[in-house]
Design an enzyme around this catalytic site. Structure first.
Site, PDB file in Angstrom:
ATOM      1  CE1 TYR A 123      -4.277  -1.046   0.109  1.00 43.06           C
ATOM      2  CE2 TYR A 123      -3.268  -3.041   1.283  1.00 43.06           C
ATOM      3  CZ  TYR A 123      -4.472  -2.288   0.416  1.00 43.06           C
ATOM      4  OH  TYR A 123      -5.466  -3.374   0.463  1.00 43.06           O
ATOM      5  CD  GLU A 165      -6.446  -5.892   1.846  1.00 47.15           C
ATOM      6  OE1 GLU A 165      -5.078  -5.889   2.126  1.00 47.15           O
ATOM      7  OE2 GLU A 165      -6.891  -5.194   1.076  1.00 47.15           O
ATOM      8  N   GLY A 309     -20.132 -17.899 -21.824  1.00 47.52           N
ATOM      9  CA  GLY A 309     -18.861 -18.547 -21.725  1.00 47.52           C
ATOM     10  C   GLY A 309     -18.227 -19.166 -20.427  1.00 47.52           C
TER      11      GLY A 309
END
Length: 429
Positions: A123, A165, A309
Site C-alpha cells: 500500500y 484484510e 462462456g
C-alpha cells in the site's frame, strides 16, 4: 500457521505506525478531497494509467500481481485496471463523508487482496506512486493542500483495507485446513471439458486438509517458472467437500482480441499447455463475495443461475452446492455459449436435470464465431422466467451482464436479489 497469522498482526501494526492511519479524517481533508471529485471524473483515468506505468516498471515485486492485459488499451478501449482504480478514486472522493456506501466495494477488493496475498507494505508503494501521478497529470492544479489532503485520505483508506484484510487472513488461517500466503498443491487430475476449457483437480502437497469455501469463490494461482511469473484468480468450479479444489480454465486467444501474442493472457494458456498431472502450483486461500449461501435457500423465492462462456464456473459450483444440500425449491439454469464445441460440462448439467425434478437447464447457442448478447436477450429472458421474483446469479462478458442487469432492474427486482461478478477488475454495469 497460527504463528504466521500472529506475525502478520505485528507487521500491520508496524506499517500503520509508519505511514498508515485508521484515525478519523479531518473536516478539511474531507472537504478538499470531496471537491476534487469533478476533476477525477475527467482526469482519473489519466492519473491511474500514469501511476500504473511508473509503478509496474519500477517495482518488480508488484508486477506479478497484475494481469498485463488489463493494462493495455486494446482496439481503442481504455485499460481495465486503470479504469477500475479511477472509478474507485472517484467514488471515494464523492462519498468520503459516508464510507458506508463503499462497504461492498471495499469488501470485494479486500477479498481479492487476501487471495493474492497483498501485503501492507504494498500500500505504501501504491500510495507514493498515486500521489506522484496526481501531481504529474494535474500539474499546478495539484496544490500543496490538495496533495496533502489526498495523502491523508489515501493512507486512511489503506488503513481500512489493511485492517479488514488482516481480519480475513487471520480468520482463514485459524480455520481447519486454513493457511496464510501461498500453499503448495499438486495436480491430481487434468480433464479437457471442451475445446477451450480444461479442469485441474488440485490436492495439497502436504496431504493435510484444505480450507472449505463458499460456492462462487475463487483462489489465486501463482506460477513461478522460467517462462511465467504471475498470479491469476480462478473460480473454484465445484462445491467444497472432498478435500480437493477444482479450477476450470479457459484457453485465451489474445491475438483475436488485438493484444500482442505472448505478452498477455498467457497464464491460462500456460496451464493448458505445460501444467500436467503431478506438477506443483501455489494457491492462495479461497476468497470472494459472489457466493450462494443458505440464506438464498431458506426462503420461497426460486433460484436463477445464468452464465455466458467461462462465466459458467461459479454457476457450476453454486448448482453443485444446491444439489448436494438437497435444496428443494425451483432452480433454473440458463447457459449461453458460442456453440457446443466450446461448452463445458454439458453432460453433467443434463444428468443433474434428469435426476432432480426441481431443476430446469436451458442451453442457448450463438452459432457465429463471437459470443454476443443475442444468445440471451431480454425477450428470451422474459419468456424463460414467467416468475420474476427470484434470486439471480449471473456471470459472463460485460455486454451480457449489462443486458441481464438492465432487464432485472426493469422488472424492479430488489438489489439484494441481484448477484453478479466480473472476472478481472470490476467495471460499472
Amino acid at each position: 500457521m497460527l504463528s504466521k497469522a500472529i506475525r502478520r498482526v505485528v507487521l500491520v501494526t508496524r506499517v500503520n505506525k509508519r505511514n498508515i492511519s485508521c484515525n478519523e479524517l479531518s473536516s478539511t481533508t474531507i472537504n478538499i478531497v470531496k471537491s476534487t471529485a469533478p476533476v477525477l471524473a475527467k482526469t482519473g483515468y489519466d492519473i491511474t494509467k500514469t501511476m500504473y506505468n511508473k509503478m509496474l516498471s519500477e517495482n518488480a515485486e508488484l508486477r506479478f500481481l497484475f494481469n498485463a492485459s488489463h493494462q493495455l488499451e486494446i482496439k481503442n478501449e481504455i485499460a481495465h485496471q486503470p479504469r477500475a482504480l479511477a472509478c474507485m478514486m472517484y467514488n471515494y472522493a464523492e462519498n468520503i463523508d459516508n464510507l458506508k456506501l463503499l462497504e461492498k466495494a471495499i469488501e470485494s477488493v479486500a477479498q481479492k487482496h487476501v487471495s493474492l496475498f497483498v501485503l501492507p507494505e504494498h500500500y505504501t508503494i501504491v500510495g507514493e506512486n498515486l500521489l506522484w501521478a496526481i501531481k504529474k497529470v494535474l500539474g499546478e492544479k495539484a496544490t500543496i493542500p490538495i496533495l496533502q489532503a489526498w495523502k491523508e485520505a489515501y493512507f486512511h483508506l489503506a488503513g481500512i483495507f489493511i485492517k479488514r484484510e488482516n481480519e480475513i487472513r487471520t480468520n482463514k488461517a485459524l480455520q481447519i485446513g486454513g493457511w496464510e500466503g501461498w500453499r503448495s498443491f499438486i495436480v491430481a487430475r487434468k480433464v479437457k471439458e471442451s475445446s477451450v476449457i480444461t479442469s485441474f483437480y488440485l490436492k495439497s502437497k502436504d496431504g493435510k486438509p484444505v480450507l472449505n469455501y463458499k460456492p462462487g469463490q475463487y483462489t489465486a494461482l501463482k506460477l513461478c517458472t522460467e517462462k511465467v511469473k504471475a498470479c491469476r484468480n480462478y473460480t473454484l468450479s465445484k462445491a467444497a467437500g472432498d478435500n480437493k479444489y477444482r479450477i476450470s480454465v479457459r484457453r485465451q486467444e489474445p491475438a483475436e482480441k488485438g493484444a500482442p501474442p505472448g505478452l498477455v493472457l498467457k497464464v491460462s494458456n500456460f496451464l493448458h499447455d505445460h501444467i500436467n498431472v503431478n506438477d506443483e502450483v501455489l494457491l492462495g486461500v479461497p476468497s470472494g463475495v459472489f457466493t450462494f449461501n443458505h440464506n438464498h435457500a431458506n426462503d420461497e423465492k426460486p433460484i436463477v443461475l445464468m452464465s455466458a462462456g467461462v462465466g459458467l464456473t461459479p454457476i457450476v459450483a453454486m448448482l453443485d452446492f444446491i444439489l448436494k444440500n438437497n435444496v428443494k425449491k425451483s432452480v433454473t439454469v440458463i447457459i449461453s455459449n458460442r456453440n457446443k464445441d466450446v461448452e463445458a460440462l454439458h453432460d453433467w448439467f443434463v444428468a443433474s436435470e434428469e435426476k432432480h425434478s426441481n431443476l430446469q437447464v436451458v442451453f442457448l447457442y450463438d452459432d457465429p464465431l463471437r459470443l454476443s448478447s443475442k444468445t440471451l436477450n431480454a425477450s428470451k429472458l422474459d419468456k424463460l422466467l414467467p416468475n420474476k421474483d427470484c434470486h439471480y446469479f449471473f456471470c459472463g462478458p460485460q455486454g451480457y451482464m449489462k443486458m441481464v442487469c438492465e432487464q432485472l432492474l426493469k422488472w424492479k427486482i430488489p438489489e439484494d436479489q441481484i448477484n453478479y461478478e466480473y472476472f478481472g477488475p470490476t467495471r460499472p454495469l
